[in-house]
Design an enzyme around this catalytic site. Structure first.
Site, PDB file in Angstrom:
ATOM      1  N   HIS A  25      52.894  32.367  45.274  1.00 47.93           N
ATOM      2  CA  HIS A  25      53.387  31.658  44.003  1.00 47.93           C
ATOM      3  C   HIS A  25      54.138  31.571  43.693  1.00 47.93           C
ATOM      4  O   HIS A  25      55.077  32.527  43.920  1.00 47.93           O
ATOM      5  CB  HIS A  25      52.414  32.129  42.790  1.00 47.93           C
ATOM      6  N   HIS A  47      46.478  39.907  42.064  1.00 46.09           N
ATOM      7  CA  HIS A  47      47.393  39.147  40.803  1.00 46.09           C
ATOM      8  C   HIS A  47      46.308  38.992  39.924  1.00 46.09           C
ATOM      9  O   HIS A  47      45.356  38.575  40.436  1.00 46.09           O
ATOM     10  CB  HIS A  47      48.168  37.708  41.036  1.00 46.09           C
ATOM     11  N   CYS A  76      52.970  26.658  38.072  1.00 49.30           N
ATOM     12  CA  CYS A  76      53.032  27.098  39.439  1.00 49.30           C
ATOM     13  C   CYS A  76      53.269  26.474  40.679  1.00 49.30           C
ATOM     14  O   CYS A  76      52.212  25.362  40.301  1.00 49.30           O
ATOM     15  CB  CYS A  76      51.247  27.832  39.452  1.00 49.30           C
ATOM     16  N   GLU A  79      42.934  37.874  41.915  1.00 53.07           N
ATOM     17  CA  GLU A  79      42.620  37.208  43.609  1.00 53.07           C
ATOM     18  C   GLU A  79      43.882  38.419  44.495  1.00 53.07           C
ATOM     19  O   GLU A  79      45.116  38.402  43.902  1.00 53.07           O
ATOM     20  CB  GLU A  79      42.285  36.541  43.541  1.00 53.07           C
ATOM     21  N   HIS A  97      45.763  37.029  48.215  1.00 50.91           N
ATOM     22  CA  HIS A  97      45.803  35.772  49.383  1.00 50.91           C
ATOM     23  C   HIS A  97      46.958  35.177  49.904  1.00 50.91           C
ATOM     24  O   HIS A  97      48.044  35.768  50.054  1.00 50.91           O
ATOM     25  CB  HIS A  97      45.511  34.232  49.178  1.00 50.91           C
TER      26      HIS A  97
HETATM   27 MN    MN Z   1      46.661  32.865  43.077  1.00 53.69          MN
END
Ligand code: MN
Length: 145
Positions: A65, A99, A113, A59, A61
């Site tokens: 992170h 990632h 995370c 994904e 976005h």
């Molecule tokens: Mn992610």
């Protein structure tokens, strides 16, 4: 507040959750939310654990992170590179960067995370995205979707 580790990667008052509420683009991964943010740190601290042969969603976005590997060994696709990672390594995942995490064969792979509570939803790869990603043979062999 103290959230005590109970052993074996479980913490008090912390449920073992599904990785995501829905979807099928991942395998053998769990999520624990250790902290829901505090005061001027509006961030969730999560612990993800991937069983041998498991993987997280491929994904990207807008949100970032901050990751610290916490258990075992794995590999991460970050942009157009694949890195082996192990306990205590730190991985920063910038906005709009593909990632995916995978456990190294035969090992349970866990990572912490940190993520903003207020964040956008992830984008999954389209067929065109996958075609582009797979132009790199190393990435083609790595990704699961
Ligand atoms: Mn992610």
């Amino acid at each position: 507040m103290l959230i005590r580790h109970l052993g074996n990667y479980d913490w008090e008052n912390t449920l073992v959750l599904n990785y995501k509420e829905e979807g099928t683009h991942f395998k053998s991964i769990t999520r624990r939310v250790l902290c829901e943010g505090l005061a001027d740190v509006p961030c969730q601290l999560r612990y993800f654990e991937i069983a041998p042969e498991g993987y997280s969603t491929l994904e990207h976005h807008q949100h970032a992170h901050l990751v610290m590997i916490f258990r075992g060994e794995g590999e991460v696709l970050l942009g157009d590179k694949i890195y082996p990672v192990q306990e205590k390594d730190v991985v920063t995942i910038p906005a709009q960067t593909w990632h995916q995490f995978r456990a190294t064969k035969g090992t349970t792979f866990g990572f912490l995370c940190l993520v903003n509570i207020d964040r956008d939803r992830p984008f999954l790869p389209t067929e065109d995205d996958l075609k582009l990603l797979r132009q790199n043979p190393e990435i083609a062999a790595f990704i699961r979707s």
